[in-house]
Design a protein around this motif. Structure first.
Motif, PDB file in Angstrom:
ATOM      1  N   GLU A   1      36.026  46.607  36.738  1.00  0.00           N
ATOM      2  CA  GLU A   1      36.425  46.483  35.326  1.00  0.00           C
ATOM      3  C   GLU A   1      37.939  46.360  35.212  1.00  0.00           C
ATOM      4  OE1 GLU A   1      35.022  49.680  32.819  1.00  0.00           O
ATOM      5  OE2 GLU A   1      32.960  49.381  33.479  1.00  0.00           O
ATOM      6  N   LYS A   2      38.630  47.202  35.949  1.00  0.00           N
ATOM      7  CA  LYS A   2      40.096  47.197  35.912  1.00  0.00           C
ATOM      8  C   LYS A   2      40.650  45.897  36.499  1.00  0.00           C
ATOM      9  CE  LYS A   2      43.832  50.450  36.575  1.00  0.00           C
ATOM     10  NZ  LYS A   2      44.229  51.736  37.118  1.00  0.00           N
ATOM     11  N   LEU A   3      40.051  45.427  37.587  1.00  0.00           N
ATOM     12  CA  LEU A   3      40.480  44.170  38.200  1.00  0.00           C
ATOM     13  C   LEU A   3      40.241  42.993  37.255  1.00  0.00           C
ATOM     14  CD1 LEU A   3      39.187  44.622  41.857  1.00  0.00           C
ATOM     15  CD2 LEU A   3      41.572  44.662  41.095  1.00  0.00           C
ATOM     16  N   LYS A   4      39.143  43.058  36.503  1.00  0.00           N
ATOM     17  CA  LYS A   4      38.811  41.988  35.553  1.00  0.00           C
ATOM     18  C   LYS A   4      39.912  41.842  34.506  1.00  0.00           C
ATOM     19  CE  LYS A   4      35.204  40.478  32.373  1.00  0.00           C
ATOM     20  NZ  LYS A   4      33.878  40.780  31.807  1.00  0.00           N
ATOM     21  N   LYS A   5      40.479  42.967  34.079  1.00  0.00           N
ATOM     22  CA  LYS A   5      41.564  42.929  33.092  1.00  0.00           C
ATOM     23  C   LYS A   5      42.809  42.276  33.674  1.00  0.00           C
ATOM     24  CE  LYS A   5      40.021  47.091  30.718  1.00  0.00           C
ATOM     25  NZ  LYS A   5      40.290  48.516  30.533  1.00  0.00           N
ATOM     26  N   LYS A   6      43.049  42.460  34.966  1.00  0.00           N
ATOM     27  CA  LYS A   6      44.235  41.903  35.614  1.00  0.00           C
ATOM     28  C   LYS A   6      44.058  40.430  35.964  1.00  0.00           C
ATOM     29  CE  LYS A   6      46.353  46.046  37.230  1.00  0.00           C
ATOM     30  NZ  LYS A   6      47.519  46.120  36.424  1.00  0.00           N
TER      31      LYS A   6
END
Length: 180
Positions: A105-110
Motif C-alpha cells: 500500500e505504501k509503495l503504491k503511494k510512492k
C-alpha cells in the motif's frame, strides 16, 4: 470546518482514513506475492530482522528474479540498473514485521506502477494442447524456463523442444502426458 454533533468531519477523516488507501483484491499481485515469499524465506533461514540484513537478502534474491518479479525489484531499486532507491521502504517495515500488504500500500503511494504489475496467466501444461498454441506462447514457455530453441524454424521444433524439456521443468505435466 464542518461540525456534526460536536464532532468535526476533518477529525473523523483523519482518524478513519478512507478505504481508497487499502488494497483491493488482486491489487499489487506481484508485490504481495514476491514480498510474501521473501518474508517467509527470511523466517525460514533465521535471518536477523534488521533493515541492513533484509536489504542485503532482498538484493541477493533480486539478482535471480525473472519477469515481473525482476521488474518489481527494478521499481524498488533492488537491481543494479535501477534509477531509484526505495528498497528501504521495504526493508525497514519488514524488520518490524509489518504485513506485506501494508508495505505494498505504501509503495503504491510512492509509485503506482508497482501495483500495476500482474503475473502472466500460467498455462496448465498437463491439459493444454501444444499444437493449438501460438509460436509466441511456445517461446514464452521456454523463456520462463530459462531455455531457448536455437535453430527452431517451425512450430513443431518448438513443441519438440518443450516436450523434451518438460520432465525437467514440469515433471507432473510430463508424467500426465505419458499417461494419456
Amino acid at each position: 470546518m464542518l461540525s456534526i454533533g460536536g464532532f468535526s468531519v476533518a477529525l473523523a477523516l483523519a482518524l478513519f482514513p478512507g478505504s481508497g488507501d487499502a488494497l483491493k483484491e488482486g491489487d499489487c499481485e506481484v508485490c504481495a506475492a514476491f514480498l510474501g515469499k521473501f518474508y517467509q524465506s527470511l523466517e525460514g533461514n533465521n535471518v536477523k530482522f534488521n533493515s541492513a540484513d533484509i536489504e542485503q537478502a532482498l538484493v541477493k534474491l533480486c539478482k535471480d528474479a525473472k519477469g515481473k518479479e525482476n521488474r518489481f525489484c527494478y521499481y524498488i531499486g533492488a537491481t543494479s540498473d535501477a534509477a531509484t532507491k526505495m528498497i528501504n521502504e521495504v526493508s525497514k517495515p519488514l524488520s518490524h514485521h509489518v504485513p506485506v500488504e501494508k508495505i505494498c500500500e505504501k509503495l503504491k503511494k510512492k509509485d503506482s506502477q508497482i501495483c500495476e504489475l500482474k503475473y502472466d496467466k500460467q498455462l496448465d501444461l498437463t491439459t493444454v494442447d501444444l499444437k493449438k498454441l501460438k509460436v509466441k506462447d511456445l517461446k514464452k514457455i521456454l523463456e520462463e524456463w530459462g531455455e531457448s530453441c536455437k535453430g527452431c524454424a517451425e512450430k513443431s521444433d518448438f513443441i519438440r523442444k518443450i516436450t523434451e524439456l518438460m520432465p525437467k521443468y514440469a515433471p507432473a505435466a510430463a508424467k500426465a502426458r505419458t499417461d494419456l
